[in-house]
Design an enzyme around this catalytic site. Structure first.
Site, short mmCIF file in Angstrom:
data_model
loop_
_atom_site.label_atom_id
_atom_site.label_comp_id
_atom_site.label_asym_id
_atom_site.label_seq_id
_atom_site.Cartn_x
_atom_site.Cartn_y
_atom_site.Cartn_z
CG ASP A 1 -23.04 109.60 61.71
OD1 ASP A 1 -23.16 110.77 62.09
OD2 ASP A 1 -22.16 108.84 62.12
CG HIS B 1 -20.03 104.57 66.08
ND1 HIS B 1 -19.01 104.86 66.95
CD2 HIS B 1 -20.55 105.76 65.70
CE1 HIS B 1 -18.91 106.17 67.09
NE2 HIS B 1 -19.83 106.74 66.34
#
Length: 445
Positions: free
Chosen positions: A379, A322
């Site tokens: 995600d 991330h």
């Protein structure tokens, strides 16, 4: 310019004001800038008077080193993998609260007492209906229009119907608009989904929870009864919680910037939806499924993992690591549990989902990814869950926008309550031509 830290002389009965000293290497002139500290996170240098004192602006493309506002809502420590809303850890909220409770927390600053939570839940529930004429708006869109295109138009269009809550200086009207946006977003999202399918819109039901109601409006049909799966409802509620707010990201900053111009809240949230639509922001979970389709089968995983390790190969392992979280994504730990619960409950026989679980297993055991802390992020798991539920990937960003609406309206409401509110106006470093004389067209070569 060079810089050094310094402290101003303490004033009587006041703590010493920390300052940061900037020195011009050419002239030797120095200027002291105040240093501000929040309750968590690094201190910031207050540069608001820098131009007046030095004739210089700061240059920070993408604003990655600039604090654009003060906020009491959300704190992120990417190095430690920490995400807190109003001081509460995201894992505790996702594990013990409902989305409605987290929405109340973001809007009002504290976890609600039971009676206040019931009153807030009733307000959201009774605002879920949309004006009947809004149904006709959908007919202006092609059936194959992207759902985010429809959402941009429909949310902005709400301001044409709810004139009684557009006075942004009235606290009661601001609150009413906030409740309406949180309540009506699932209804509009479900209508957008139904419109693409050519199915009739399903009206919201006041006897269902926020997440249950959304699933009902998406998957029920008038011809037969529909019972909401509690495992799916809980997973959806968690997805909403984990996406509710994420500090000053691109879409939230867009909402704040639009709001600083005194635009109405429906227009501001529509601007946030437009920003979220960008694949670099809200399309990450869709990119995960596209990557899985590119990998194709379990047998190809080792080959693609090697491609991911090769810096010269354009292939990227989507849904791992991330930009903000350098340790681990705290939201992923919670959603991983829901992901496995959903797949087990549904017993989905989908090669793509089986591929995703195998990729997760292998990557978590690979030293390359372990050393670099490239763990599956939120995600990765949200895309898998939404596909298992039956949502097409074109709806993924819509669901992201649905959840993030509470963060957008909370950030907007906080900004409007700030006494020092001014319209946003970033500066620039101009690199175009200097002043030059105008040449008549007859003389140009």
């Amino acid at each position: 310019m060079s810089s050094k830290s310094a402290e101003a002389k303490p004033q009587q009965n006041k703590p010493p004001q920390k300052t940061f000293t900037l020195t011009n290497d050419e002239t030797g002139e120095s200027v002291q800038l105040p240093v501000l500290e929040g309750t968590c996170g690094p201190p910031v240098i207050d540069v608001r008077k820098l131009y007046a004192q030095t004739g210089h602006f700061t240059f920070d493309p993408s604003f990655t080193s600039t604090g654009s506002c003060k906020s009491r809502l959300t704190f992120i420590d990417g190095e430690e993998g920490i995400l807190m809303h109003r001081g509460y850890d995201i894992a505790a909220l996702a594990g013990k609260s409902t989305f409605i409770e987290v929405a109340y927390l973001l809007l009002y600053g504290n976890l609600p007492p039971k009676k206040d939570l019931q009153s807030f839940n009733d307000s959201i529930t009774y605002h879920t209906m949309v004006h009947e004429q809004i149904h006709y708006f959908f007919r202006g869109f092609r059936r194959d229009a992207h759902p985010m295109a429809i959402m941009c138009g429909m949310v902005g269009g709400l301001s044409a119907f709810y004139h009684d809550s557009l006075d942004i200086w009235d606290p009661l009207q601001r609150e009413t608009s906030a409740h309406r946006l949180i309540a009506k977003m699932p209804t509009l999202a479900a209508m957008t989904y139904k419109y693409a399918l050519g199915q009739p819109f399903m009206y919201p039901r006041n006897d269902l929870s926020y997440a249950e109601n959304f699933l009902y409006m998406c998957f029920a049909v008038p011809a037969e009864p529909y019972e909401v799966n509690p495992v799916l409802a809980r997973a959806m509620d968690r997805i909403f919680i984990l996406h509710a707010d994420h500090e000053q990201n691109a879409s939230t900053s867009t909402v704040r910037l639009a709001g600083s111009s005194q635009a109405n809240p429906f227009a501001c949230v529509a601007s946030g939806i437009a920003s979220l639509w960008g694949p670099a922001h809200g399309g990450a979970n869709q990119a995960v499924l596209e990557m899985l389709e590119e990998i194709g089968s379990k047998e190809n995983i080792p080959e693609f993992l090697e491609k991911a390790k090769d810096k010269d190969d354009p292939f990227r392992l989507m849904g791992f690591g991330h930009r903000v979280y350098k340790n681990h994504d705290p939201r992923a730990t919670v959603l991983r549990e829901s992901c496995h619960e959903v797949l087990e409950d549904l017993g989905v026989n989908d090669p793509l989902l089986e591929l995703a679980m195998e990729l997760e297993r292998i990557a978590l055991e690979d030293e390359y990814f372990i050393e670099r802390k490239l763990f599956p992020n939120v995600d990765f798991y949200s895309g898998i869950i939404l596909k298992a539920m039956g949502f097409p990937d074109s709806m993924f960003t819509v669901l992201f926008a649905l959840a993030r609406t509470v963060g957008w309206v909370s950030q907007w409401k906080e900004m409007m309550e700030e006494p020092s509110l001014r319209i946003g106006r970033p500066r620039q470093l101009y690199t175009g031509p200097a002043a030059r004389p105008y040449v008549p067209i007859e003389e140009r070569e």
